[in-house]
Design a protein around this motif. Structure first.
Motif, mmCIF file in Angstrom:
data_model
loop_
_atom_site.group_PDB
_atom_site.id
_atom_site.type_symbol
_atom_site.label_atom_id
_atom_site.label_comp_id
_atom_site.label_asym_id
_atom_site.label_seq_id
_atom_site.Cartn_x
_atom_site.Cartn_y
_atom_site.Cartn_z
ATOM 1 N N ARG A 48 -68.029 -44.064 -15.762
ATOM 2 C CA ARG A 48 -67.341 -42.771 -15.877
ATOM 3 C C ARG A 48 -68.175 -41.861 -16.781
ATOM 4 O O ARG A 48 -67.708 -41.366 -17.790
ATOM 5 C CB ARG A 48 -65.934 -42.956 -16.452
ATOM 6 C CG ARG A 48 -65.033 -43.841 -15.613
ATOM 7 C CD ARG A 48 -63.672 -44.036 -16.268
ATOM 8 N NE ARG A 48 -63.792 -44.596 -17.600
ATOM 9 C CZ ARG A 48 -63.946 -45.884 -17.867
ATOM 10 N NH1 ARG A 48 -64.000 -46.756 -16.873
ATOM 11 N NH2 ARG A 48 -64.032 -46.315 -19.102
ATOM 12 N N ARG A 51 -67.207 -37.859 -17.453
ATOM 13 C CA ARG A 51 -65.999 -37.706 -18.272
ATOM 14 C C ARG A 51 -66.256 -38.187 -19.702
ATOM 15 O O ARG A 51 -65.829 -37.548 -20.671
ATOM 16 C CB ARG A 51 -64.858 -38.501 -17.649
ATOM 17 C CG ARG A 51 -63.527 -38.295 -18.366
ATOM 18 C CD ARG A 51 -62.529 -39.369 -17.982
ATOM 19 N NE ARG A 51 -62.380 -39.440 -16.535
ATOM 20 C CZ ARG A 51 -61.860 -40.493 -15.906
ATOM 21 N NH1 ARG A 51 -61.469 -41.533 -16.592
ATOM 22 N NH2 ARG A 51 -61.760 -40.510 -14.590
ATOM 23 N N THR A 52 -66.936 -39.317 -19.834
ATOM 24 C CA THR A 52 -67.193 -39.866 -21.173
ATOM 25 C C THR A 52 -68.118 -38.957 -21.970
ATOM 26 O O THR A 52 -67.906 -38.720 -23.166
ATOM 27 C CB THR A 52 -67.819 -41.263 -21.055
ATOM 28 O OG1 THR A 52 -66.966 -42.092 -20.262
ATOM 29 C CG2 THR A 52 -67.991 -41.889 -22.426
ATOM 30 N N THR A 55 -66.195 -35.927 -23.130
ATOM 31 C CA THR A 55 -65.292 -36.278 -24.235
ATOM 32 C C THR A 55 -66.074 -36.433 -25.533
ATOM 33 O O THR A 55 -65.672 -35.935 -26.585
ATOM 34 C CB THR A 55 -64.548 -37.577 -23.914
ATOM 35 O OG1 THR A 55 -63.812 -37.415 -22.701
ATOM 36 C CG2 THR A 55 -63.586 -37.932 -25.037
ATOM 37 N N GLY A 303 -58.213 -34.518 -26.381
ATOM 38 C CA GLY A 303 -58.972 -34.723 -25.149
ATOM 39 C C GLY A 303 -59.407 -36.157 -24.985
ATOM 40 O O GLY A 303 -59.376 -36.710 -23.875
ATOM 41 N N MET A 304 -59.786 -36.787 -26.091
ATOM 42 C CA MET A 304 -60.194 -38.193 -26.029
ATOM 43 C C MET A 304 -59.004 -39.091 -25.695
ATOM 44 O O MET A 304 -59.122 -40.054 -24.931
ATOM 45 C CB MET A 304 -60.806 -38.618 -27.364
ATOM 46 C CG MET A 304 -61.250 -40.060 -27.376
ATOM 47 S SD MET A 304 -61.986 -40.526 -28.932
ATOM 48 C CE MET A 304 -62.181 -42.283 -28.638
ATOM 49 N N ASN A 306 -56.489 -38.284 -23.911
ATOM 50 C CA ASN A 306 -56.256 -38.097 -22.473
ATOM 51 C C ASN A 306 -57.249 -38.925 -21.659
ATOM 52 O O ASN A 306 -56.885 -39.573 -20.667
ATOM 53 C CB ASN A 306 -56.379 -36.616 -22.132
ATOM 54 C CG ASN A 306 -56.098 -36.326 -20.676
ATOM 55 O OD1 ASN A 306 -55.021 -36.621 -20.170
ATOM 56 N ND2 ASN A 306 -57.082 -35.756 -19.986
ATOM 57 N N THR A 307 -58.518 -38.924 -22.089
ATOM 58 C CA THR A 307 -59.546 -39.693 -21.378
ATOM 59 C C THR A 307 -59.243 -41.182 -21.412
ATOM 60 O O THR A 307 -59.358 -41.884 -20.393
ATOM 61 C CB THR A 307 -60.923 -39.422 -22.009
ATOM 62 O OG1 THR A 307 -61.239 -38.037 -21.875
ATOM 63 C CG2 THR A 307 -62.009 -40.248 -21.346
ATOM 64 N N ILE A 310 -56.215 -42.031 -19.128
ATOM 65 C CA ILE A 310 -56.596 -42.032 -17.713
ATOM 66 C C ILE A 310 -57.423 -43.267 -17.384
ATOM 67 O O ILE A 310 -57.250 -43.896 -16.332
ATOM 68 C CB ILE A 310 -57.378 -40.744 -17.373
ATOM 69 C CG1 ILE A 310 -56.457 -39.531 -17.485
ATOM 70 C CG2 ILE A 310 -57.979 -40.820 -15.976
ATOM 71 C CD1 ILE A 310 -57.163 -38.210 -17.300
ATOM 72 N N ALA A 311 -58.319 -43.638 -18.325
ATOM 73 C CA ALA A 311 -59.125 -44.843 -18.120
ATOM 74 C C ALA A 311 -58.240 -46.076 -18.007
ATOM 75 O O ALA A 311 -58.496 -46.982 -17.208
ATOM 76 C CB ALA A 311 -60.116 -44.999 -19.266
ATOM 77 N N SER A 399 -61.363 -41.623 -33.713
ATOM 78 C CA SER A 399 -61.448 -42.176 -32.364
ATOM 79 C C SER A 399 -60.713 -43.505 -32.263
ATOM 80 O O SER A 399 -60.045 -43.789 -31.262
ATOM 81 C CB SER A 399 -62.913 -42.344 -31.965
ATOM 82 O OG SER A 399 -63.574 -41.101 -31.973
#
Length: 421
Positions: A48, A51-52, A55, A303-304, A306-307, A310-311, A399
């Motif tokens: 990914r 996207r990664t 992020t 945003g992270m 959310n990522t 989804i992952a 994180s």
């Protein structure tokens, strides 16, 4: 017991085959090793990648904003402190004077008593007289400040051109730039060394017998026309000193010496007090600037989150396969946390690059503008090493906190539930 995927679903069989191929070289016999953990975490970056990377870039922008704004606050504090105290000795010094108009000045006897105050290591008296300066067939009334050469070191006064007074040079004097206006001269290296005569108003007018020369120029148009001369030019003259500079042995002794002099009737001006007040104001300003940067970092953290969520939804079946191969709940949690940590750490490093480059570009543009306006170049930013390393650690910690919830959700998935989704 491992749970096989439904044989009647060709899509799941295809996913299962792909995931098993990806995990075929990972040993889950006891627990996921650190090597395997890094391997799987970096594979997530490959699968990914866009996207990664976006992020991670978002985290980098947030960290870069914090670095830019807070280092600006640190830089402004450093510049102001340097302007207030241009020498180290001036940090430990204070100016003492009598506030009452009835007291004409500080006598030699009182000056000696000040020098005997405990924890006082040096005193430098200041006398202000009036005088007349004659140079290049032109004369003008000036203020004559009689000092010891230590005056410049203890007061933090540094001539922009030339040098301060030094021991062993009886003819050298320092002037303010306002003096040069009498003679239609501009402050420059050519002005240094110009000879002139000086008369001083004592109880009777005293004309200094030798010609003097300018060795330093203080460029400040706000100052009165002043000629600063060494005490040795007035041998035998009895002076009443306007004030005296007093140096304490150390920074911790400044308050003690100040209190002692206050008890003896002196008023005190200490640069250390002014610096402490400036630091308090600028610390508040730096915190406010940092808060704006943290706001940008918070948006990046959302945003992270959310990522990572989804992952988790995309890798539900993969989690089931990993558990079927023997991965424990701890392995799954560490995997998600490691991916979050790597995004935060790399985002922190990227943020340092963004923040430092942004600050350097801004500083360069500002200095080019200042040079075009005949101003001085300054470095507006200050980046302590502890702050830079702390930012990377802070990004990694944020994180980890952001990735904790998706990691806990992944742990709660059983292989059977994963295959059903």
């Amino acid at each position: 017991m491992p749970v096989p995927p439904p044989a009647d679903n060709p899509e799941l069989l295809k996913v299962s085959s792909r995931v098993r191929t990806r995990l075929s070289d990972v040993d889950f016999s006891h627990h996921l090793s650190m090597r395997g953990l890094f391997k799987l975490s970096f594979r997530a970056f490959k699968s990914r990648s866009l996207r990664t990377i976006l992020t991670t870039l978002g985290i980098g922008v947030g960290i870069g904003t914090v670095l830019f704004l807070v280092s600006l606050g640190f830089g402004l504090e450093r510049i102001l402190v340097e302007q207030i105290a241009k020498t180290e000795d001036s940090l430990y010094s204070m100016e003492a004077y009598f506030p009452s108009e009835e007291v004409f000045g500080i006598s030699e006897k009182e000056l000696k008593a000040v020098g005997e105050v405990p924890r006082v290591v040096e005193v430098s008296p200041i006398a202000d007289l009036s005088g007349e300066m004659l140079a290049q067939n032109t004369s003008g009334n000036v203020k004559v400040r009689v000092v010891e050469p230590s005056y410049f070191r203890l007061s933090g006064t540094v001539p922009e051109l030339g040098t301060p007074l030094v021991e062993g040079d009886p003819n050298g004097v320092v002037i303010t730039s306002a003096v040069l206006k009498f003679f239609n001269l501009e402050p420059s290296q050519k002005t240094l060394g110009i000879p002139f005569n000086l008369s001083v108003a004592l109880p009777q007018e005293f004309v200094l017998p030798q010609q003097l020369k300018i060795v330093g120029i203080i460029q400040d148009d706000a100052l009165d026309p002043t000629v600063i001369v060494p005490r040795g030019l007035l041998p035998g003259a009895t002076l009443q000193y306007r004030s005296v500079l007093v140096r304490a042995a150390a920074a911790d002794d400044v308050l003690t010496v100040r209190d002692t002099l206050l008890e003896r009737g002196f008023s005190i001006t200490a640069k250390l007090d002014l610096i402490n007040q400036v630091k308090k104001v600028l610390t508040i300003a730096t915190v406010i600037l940092g808060a704006f940067g943290v706001t940008a970092l918070t948006v990046s953290a959302i945003g992270m989150f959310n990522t990572m969520t989804i992952a988790l939804l995309e890798r539900t079946y993969e989690i089931g396969i990993m558990k079927s191969l023997g991965a424990t709940n701890g392995d799954i949690q560490r995997l998600f946390l490691m991916e979050a940590f790597l995004m935060g750490f790399l985002g922190g490093v990227m943020g340092l690059i963004i923040g430092i480059l942004g600050a350097d570009i801004f500083n360069l543009a500002l200095n080019l503008l200042a040079k075009s306006l005949e101003g001085k170049a300054v470095d507006l930013f200050d980046r302590p090493w502890w702050f830079i390393s702390g930012l990377v650690g802070f990004a990694s910690l944020v994180s980890l906190i952001t990735g904790y919830y998706p990691a806990r959700r992944a742990v709660k998935l059983s292989p059977r539930e994963a295959f059903k989704k």
